[in-house]
Design an enzyme around this catalytic site. Structure first.
Site, PDB file in Angstrom:
ATOM      1  N   THR A 132       0.980  -1.186   0.169  1.00 52.46           N
ATOM      2  CA  THR A 132      -0.025   0.115  -0.106  1.00 52.46           C
ATOM      3  C   THR A 132       0.872   1.324   0.033  1.00 52.46           C
ATOM      4  OG1 THR A 132      -0.194   0.056   2.303  1.00 52.46           O
ATOM      5  CG2 THR A 132      -1.692  -1.153   1.144  1.00 52.46           C
ATOM      6  N   GLY A 133       0.200   2.366  -0.598  1.00 48.16           N
ATOM      7  CA  GLY A 133       1.080   3.642  -0.634  1.00 48.16           C
ATOM      8  C   GLY A 133       2.428   3.329  -1.382  1.00 48.16           C
TER       9      GLY A 133
ATOM     10  N   THR B   2       3.249   4.136  -4.777  1.00 44.75           N
ATOM     11  CA  THR B   2       3.551   4.999  -5.998  1.00 44.75           C
ATOM     12  C   THR B   2       4.952   5.661  -5.871  1.00 44.75           C
ATOM     13  OG1 THR B   2       2.086   6.808  -5.306  1.00 44.75           O
ATOM     14  CG2 THR B   2       1.054   5.124  -6.995  1.00 44.75           C
TER      15      THR B   2
ATOM     16  N   GLY C 166       8.533   6.872  -3.116  1.00 47.71           N
ATOM     17  CA  GLY C 166       8.878   6.568  -1.842  1.00 47.71           C
ATOM     18  C   GLY C 166       9.288   5.247  -1.385  1.00 47.71           C
ATOM     19  N   ILE C 167       9.306   4.995   0.032  1.00 45.66           N
ATOM     20  CA  ILE C 167       9.678   3.691   0.537  1.00 45.66           C
ATOM     21  C   ILE C 167       8.936   2.600  -0.012  1.00 45.66           C
ATOM     22  CG2 ILE C 167       9.649   2.374   2.639  1.00 45.66           C
ATOM     23  CD1 ILE C 167      10.703   4.759   4.078  1.00 45.66           C
ATOM     24  N   GLY C 168       7.489   2.838  -0.209  1.00 46.86           N
ATOM     25  CA  GLY C 168       6.531   1.962  -0.597  1.00 46.86           C
ATOM     26  C   GLY C 168       7.138   1.391  -2.083  1.00 46.86           C
TER      27      GLY C 168
ATOM     28  N   SER D  43       7.952   3.582  12.381  1.00 46.15           N
ATOM     29  CA  SER D  43       8.713   4.588  12.161  1.00 46.15           C
ATOM     30  C   SER D  43       9.828   4.565  13.467  1.00 46.15           C
ATOM     31  CB  SER D  43       8.293   5.748  12.039  1.00 46.15           C
ATOM     32  OG  SER D  43       9.112   6.803  12.196  1.00 46.15           O
TER      33      SER D  43
ATOM     34  N   TYR E  65       1.550  12.206  14.761  1.00 45.15           N
ATOM     35  CA  TYR E  65       2.239  11.087  13.746  1.00 45.15           C
ATOM     36  C   TYR E  65       2.786   9.999  14.921  1.00 45.15           C
ATOM     37  CZ  TYR E  65       5.680   9.207  10.622  1.00 45.15           C
ATOM     38  OH  TYR E  65       6.355   8.184   9.941  1.00 45.15           O
TER      39      TYR E  65
END
Length: 260
Positions: A13-14, A16, A18-20, A141, A154
């Site tokens: 998920t997520g 598209t 960065g880390i994903g 994180s 967060y």
């Protein structure tokens, strides 16, 4: 050490950017059928094309949906098909003073950073149990333990993710399904680099290093990690090689968390 995920279906998920996206690349390279996800259809289409271009032999598909809602999660579940590996990476972050963070902001972070993983894991884990094999990874994180004063909302959401991973690992004990959380520190993803302000002639890497030493002085590597370094740990965590690793908080934080 060779990791082979041929025949495995992985939902990231997520993913598209960065880390994903970095994790998705490593999974595709290892032979998994990778299902990308993001909120925007254009971004998902672009990410699928990019990943397919990098790994022409890989099976890649994508589902656009907003995982902040139960309806969005249901849409992903309906279109993703069978899933052996679930990487709950979708998340948001941003600074906001505690006394200015209203209920709506807290709810938004809870819906995206926590409930998306709850809903998808609740739906997909039973089939993994039935198959006697599965991997679930929650992207936490270092902020889950090292709560940032300017992003308490967060940090709390990431602490919840670590707790969720530990509890679900216990719930699935003895089933062949492992559940872990991954704890990146400052990482050279688009989310971080977009917020940097390099001095004239300064590289992004050096600007990120300055940020780390100012804002995360406990860092042992004294720099930001690369997306690839984080993705490497994720790949191991969802591979057959990690069969004795479950209920763990896997640090790839550069040593920021100052505890043994």
């Amino acid at each position: 050490m060779k990791i082979d995920l041929s025949g495995k279906h992985a939902l990231v998920t997520g993913s598209t950017g960065g880390i994903g996206y970095g994790i998705a690349k490593r999974l595709a390279e290892a032979g998994a059928h990778v299902i990308l996800n993001g909120r925007g259809a254009d971004k998902v289409t672009s990410a699928v094309a990019s990943l397919q271009n990098d790994f022409p032999e890989a099976e890649v598909s994508g589902v656009a949906a907003d995982l902040a809602t139960a309806e969005g999660c249901a849409d992903v579940l309906a279109k993703a098909g069978p899933v052996d590996i679930l990487i709950n990476n979708a998340g948001i972050f941003g600074p906001k003073d505690f006394f200015e963070a209203d209920d709506d902001l807290w709810q938004q972070y809870w819906d995206v950073n926590v409930m998306s993983g709850v809903r998808l894991s609740r739906a997909l884990a039973p089939k993994m149990v039935e198959n006697g094999w599965g991997r679930i990874l929650f992207l936490g994180s270092e902020s889950a333990f090292n709560i940032p004063a300017d992003m308490i909302h967060y940090g709390v959401s990431k602490t919840a993710y670590v707790s969720l991973a530990r509890g679900l690992a216990k719930r699935l004990a003895g089933t062949g399904v492992t559940v872990n959380s991954l704890l990146p520190g400052p990482t050279l993803s688009e989310g971080m680099t977009g917020g940097l302000d390099p001095a004239p002639g300064q590289s992004t890497e050096d600007a990120a290093k300055d940020f780390v030493m100012k804002n995360r002085p406990s860092s042992i590597i004294q720099r930001a990690a690369t997306v690839e370094e984080v993705a490497n740990m994720a790949l191991y965590a969802v591979s057959p090689l990690s069969s004795a690793t479950t209920g763990a908080s896997l640090r790839v934080d550069g040593g920021v968390i100052d505890s043994i």
